[in-house]
Design a protein around this motif. Structure first.
Motif, PDB file in Angstrom:
ATOM      1  N   LYS A 180       0.837  -1.203   0.000  1.00 11.02           N
ATOM      2  CA  LYS A 180       0.000   0.000   0.000  1.00 11.02           C
ATOM      3  C   LYS A 180       0.867   1.245   0.000  1.00 11.02           C
ATOM      4  O   LYS A 180       0.618   2.200  -0.750  1.00 11.02           O
ATOM      5  N   GLU A 183       2.421   1.560  -3.307  1.00 14.08           N
ATOM      6  CA  GLU A 183       1.441   2.038  -4.289  1.00 14.08           C
ATOM      7  C   GLU A 183       1.176   3.532  -4.111  1.00 14.08           C
ATOM      8  O   GLU A 183       1.053   4.262  -5.099  1.00 14.08           O
ATOM      9  N   GLU A 184       1.088   3.960  -2.839  1.00 13.53           N
ATOM     10  CA  GLU A 184       0.844   5.392  -2.603  1.00 13.53           C
ATOM     11  C   GLU A 184       2.035   6.218  -3.086  1.00 13.53           C
ATOM     12  O   GLU A 184       1.852   7.264  -3.726  1.00 13.53           O
ATOM     13  N   GLN A 185       3.256   5.730  -2.749  1.00 10.43           N
ATOM     14  CA  GLN A 185       4.423   6.458  -3.216  1.00 10.43           C
ATOM     15  C   GLN A 185       4.486   6.469  -4.737  1.00 10.43           C
ATOM     16  O   GLN A 185       4.784   7.489  -5.363  1.00 10.43           O
ATOM     17  N   GLN A 186       4.179   5.314  -5.295  1.00  3.43           N
ATOM     18  CA  GLN A 186       4.225   5.210  -6.750  1.00  3.43           C
ATOM     19  C   GLN A 186       3.166   6.097  -7.387  1.00  3.43           C
ATOM     20  O   GLN A 186       3.408   6.748  -8.407  1.00  3.43           O
ATOM     21  N   LYS A 187       1.990   6.105  -6.731  1.00  2.00           N
ATOM     22  CA  LYS A 187       0.908   6.944  -7.270  1.00  2.00           C
ATOM     23  C   LYS A 187       1.286   8.414  -7.213  1.00  2.00           C
ATOM     24  O   LYS A 187       1.074   9.169  -8.171  1.00  2.00           O
ATOM     25  N   ALA A 188       1.891   8.801  -6.062  1.00  3.60           N
ATOM     26  CA  ALA A 188       2.312  10.191  -5.944  1.00  3.60           C
ATOM     27  C   ALA A 188       3.386  10.516  -6.973  1.00  3.60           C
ATOM     28  O   ALA A 188       3.366  11.584  -7.611  1.00  3.60           O
ATOM     29  N   GLU A 190       3.824   9.006  -9.772  1.00  6.14           N
ATOM     30  CA  GLU A 190       3.197   9.025 -11.087  1.00  6.14           C
ATOM     31  C   GLU A 190       2.436  10.333 -11.319  1.00  6.14           C
ATOM     32  O   GLU A 190       2.476  10.890 -12.423  1.00  6.14           O
ATOM     33  N   GLN A 191       1.742  10.801 -10.266  1.00  7.29           N
ATOM     34  CA  GLN A 191       1.011  12.065 -10.412  1.00  7.29           C
ATOM     35  C   GLN A 191       1.976  13.225 -10.665  1.00  7.29           C
ATOM     36  O   GLN A 191       1.739  14.079 -11.536  1.00  7.29           O
ATOM     37  N   THR A 275       3.987  -0.301 -12.455  1.00  7.14           N
ATOM     38  CA  THR A 275       2.616  -0.789 -12.368  1.00  7.14           C
ATOM     39  C   THR A 275       2.203  -1.524 -13.615  1.00  7.14           C
ATOM     40  O   THR A 275       1.213  -2.236 -13.621  1.00  7.14           O
TER      41      THR A 275
END
Length: 782
Positions: A180, A183-188, A190-191, A275
């Motif tokens: 998780k 994923e959050e770090q990756q999402k950030a 990615e954003q 991802t």
């Protein structure tokens, strides 16, 4: 004194005295002369008296002699009679004494016999009573010990289960938290990257638009106003009336508007964001048998198999841990540096679905076929819901071609039935090898002894077997039952022999990739050295190695391997020098050759001609079966030649020739190779049957196969199944005393399911035992 008186005194008195001593008749006769002498007067009295005296004396002497003789005769007669009477009395008494003694002896013997019988009966009763008491005590102690052991084992299992559950829960929670967070770090990231990319894209678009506008303005005709993209024509063109014309977006602009521009990293050849997954791959969840740990998804090739050359060592029950590459050395592992780089043909491909098998036969029809398989040419299946094919070679065909393969194999069986009469099933092992034109027993014995006694060079450490070299590619594809590239009808399956590559190394196991298939290759040598007093190795000519294991009791196990680790010969030699051959096949060409090839493709599809219940023994269905009789049965069809142990490992068609025991009472937990003691006890009768077979012939060989269900990755299931086979082999040795050299193990993963399902299925997590002796040695040799 007168003369008369003197005569009387001298003659009469003695005569009178004699008369007194003799009987009256004799006395009268003695007295008569005196009377006559007194009365007569012819002679003088003296003369008469003297005459009478002489006569009397003579008469007296005669009569005394007669009397003496009569007395002596009487005495002798009486003595004889007394002697005779005494002897008769003595004989009678002796007879009576003998009879009495015999009667007494008989009486005493009868009394002693009676006393002995009474004593024996008493002792037997006491012993019986003591034995019953001892048995009752032992039973009570055993019951108590069993209850205590069961309680202890249950407590340990419960504790272990709780600890394992807690550990798994903690690991899952930790993994979930880490995933998780990642994923959050990756999402950030990615954003942020998307924002940067968008800004860069807009800047690039504006710059490009400006350049294009300027270029268009330079090329435009006088009086024409070019409106930049995104601007109003009234503001972009002068009011004097130049004609405004909006330039259509170019192809590059359209692409730029649909997706972000290619970054410099992507241009340099780096992979997409973490991802993204390769085409045709699906991340594996953490649950299920032998599945990968999250984050270790591998690109797939062929039949959903990992790309050869992507190293990923494993931990636990065959589950890879990300980022823990471990080059392996030691026994049975390739020499470092032999890992194969990925090539173009190893790139990810779209996974091809397994051909579907649709069986429209009813359960009653399946049961009927299972009772008499010889009556049909169709594929025989287990008469259970979703039952797979009975023969492993049929399972391979189903996996490769589905219903189409079933139909083609049925046609082949029909043709074979029409061309030749069915040969009777072999009555014993010797009959199964009757068609083999082998060397004479003397030649075989000479070669076997040569391998045992051949001079070699002693080495200090166990040798490392090499991975087979790349071989020429041979594609034998069956089209309309005709084989391209040769004239032999094979098993209705494409036989691709390509280069052998190392896919992964896990402890003392290596996963090899051959074409679109993967196989696990283990090393039995550590298990064979169980309870060994000494082990040494000799290097022999032609790349061979001879291993000698000395065991307690004075016997030794001698195995000759080729350079790839294949068994060329294995023998047991007892303390007296008696040799029992266990595995032997003529050596093949030692040049480059494939390590994994199925020689069973050269044989026609097998026809099972005995009831399924006589071919497969399910321990759970019939725990009281005579497994010795089952294991002693010969192959179900003739054996064409003596095969190597490696050929048997890699050919389902060869293994189908011998019956099998399914140890379905051992139901492994998902992802585990451990066997509980309660389940290990269910092997008791099978182990006793194996021990009985070995007592008759110590050279027998048993093949132990490990299997998994279809949940999880192919790689992890292969390793897990090999561990299961090894676990059962170790139990048979350590608990039941089956020598390890009589056991050969191999894992097959999910390749040979018992029930056709992709879900978790207990019946597919099992171990199978076969007696393969008739396949791997000449039966004339012992």
């Amino acid at each position: 004194m007168s003369i008369r008186s003197k005569l009387f005194a001298t003659v009469a008195l003695p005569v009178l005295s004699v008369s007194v001593a003799v009987p009256p008749a004799v006395a009268d006769n003695l007295m008569k002369p005196f009377e006559v002498a007194q009365e007569g007067g012819g002679q003088s009295e003296e003369e008469l008296l003297l005459q009478k005296q002489r006569q009397a004396e003579e008469e007296a002497a005669r009569q005394a002699a007669e009397q003496q003789k009569a007395a002596e005769e009487e005495a002798a007669r009486q003595a004889a009679e007394q002697q005779k009477a005494a002897e008769e009395e003595a004989a009678r008494q002796a007879a009576e004494q003998q009879k009495a003694a015999e009667e007494e002896a008989a009486r005493q013997a009868a009394e002693q016999q009676k006393a002995a019988e009474e004593e024996a009966a008493r002792a037997a009763a006491e012993q019986q009573k003591a034995a019953e008491e001892e048995a009752a005590r032992a039973a009570a102690e055993q019951q108590k010990a069993a209850e205590e052991e069961a309680a202890r084992a249950a407590a340990e299992q419960q504790k272990a289960a709780e600890e394992e559950a807690a550990r798994q829960a903690a690991e899952q929670q930790k993994a979930a938290d880490e995933q998780k967070a990642a994923e959050e770090q990756q999402k950030a990231a990615e954003q942020q990257k998307a924002a940067e990319d968008e800004a860069a894209r807009q800047a690039a678009e504006q710059q490009k638009a400006a350049e294009e506008q300027q270029k268009a303005a330079e090329q435009a005709q006088p009086g024409t106003c070019v409106v930049p993209k995104g601007q109003d024509a009234s503001t972009a063109c002068p009011p004097e009336g130049g004609k405004a014309a909006e330039q259509p977006a170019t192809t590059e602009e359209q692409k730029a508007g649909e997706q972000p521009p290619v970054t410099e990293e992507q241009k340099a050849g780096e992979q997409p964001a973490p991802t993204e997954t390769a085409p045709g791959t699906e991340p594996q969840p953490q649950t299920g048998e032998g599945q990968l740990v999250p984050g270790t998804e591998q690109p797939q090739t062929g039949e959903g198999q990992p790309v050869p050359g992507t190293e990923q060592p494993q931990t636990g029950e065959g589950q890879p841990v990300p980022g823990t590459e471990q080059p392996q050395t030691g026994e049975g592992q390739p020499v470092p540096g032999t890992e194969q780089p990925a090539t173009a043909e190893q790139q990810p491909q779209v996974q091809q679905p397994v051909p579907e098998v649709v069986d429209t036969r009813t359960e009653e029809e399946k049961v009927k076929i299972a009772e008499d398989p010889a009556a049909t040419d169709e594929t025989v299946v287990l008469p259970v819901e979703n039952g797979a094919a009975v023969l492993d070679s049929d399972k391979d065909a189903d996996n490769a071609g589905g219903n189409q393969a079933r139909e083609e194999r049925q046609k082949l069986r029909e043709e074979l039935r029409a061309k030749e009469e069915d040969a009777p099933a072999p009555a014993d092992d010797a009959a199964s090898q009757a068609a083999i034109t082998a060397e004479t027993p003397a030649d075989l014995t000479q070669k076997i002894e040569a391998n045992l006694n051949e001079k070699g060079t002693r080495v200090d450490e166990a040798p490392v077997f090499v991975v087979p070299e790349t071989t020429n590619i041979v594609n034998n594809t069956v089209i309309n039952n005709t084989v391209i590239n040769n004239n032999t009808t094979i098993n209705n399956v494409t036989n691709n022999i390509t280069e052998v590559k190392v896919v992964e190394q896990v402890d003392n196991r290596v996963i090899l990739g051959v074409g679109d298939q993967i196989f696990v290759r283990g090393d039995d040598r550590p298990r064979l050295r169980h309870d060994a007093e000494e082990t040494y190795y000799d290097e022999l000519p032609r790349g061979r190695t001879r291993e000698t294991i000395l065991r307690p009791g004075g016997y030794r196990i001698v195995t000759v391997y080729n350079r790839y680790g294949d068994i060329l010969q294995r023998s047991r030699v007892d303390r007296d020098g008696n040799e029992y051959l266990m595995i032997y096949a003529p050596e093949r060409d030692e040049g480059p050759r494939p390590a994994i090839t199925d020689v069973g493709y050269e044989l026609p599809p097998m026809r099972l001609r005995i009831p399924v219940s006589d071919y497969i023994a399910d321990v759970s269905d019939d725990p009281d079966r005579d497994y010795y009789e089952f294991l002693a049965e010969p192959p179900v069809e003739r054996v064409e030649r003596v095969y190597t142990m490696d050929e048997v490992r890699h050919s389902a068609r060869l293994r189908d020739k011998v019956r099998r025991i399914d140890l379905d009472t051992i139901t492994f937990p998902t992802g585990s190779a451990e066997v509980s003691m309660s389940q290990a006890k269910t092997m008791r009768k099978v182990a006793a049957a194996m021990e009985k077979v070995l007592a008759k012939d110590p050279g027998e060989t048993f093949f132990i196969e490990g299997h998994t269900d279809a949940v999880g990755s192919d790689r992890s299931n292969l390793v897990l199944s090999d561990k299961r086979a090894e676990s059962v082999a170790s139990l048979l040795t350590e608990v039941y005393g089956i020598p390890p050299e009589n056991l050969v193990t191999q894992g097959y993963g999910e390749r040979f399911l018992k029930v056709r399902t992709e879900e978790a299925e207990q019946q597919n997590r099992r171990v199978t035992i076969r007696r393969v002796t008739p396949l791997v040695r000449p039966v004339a040799q012992r």
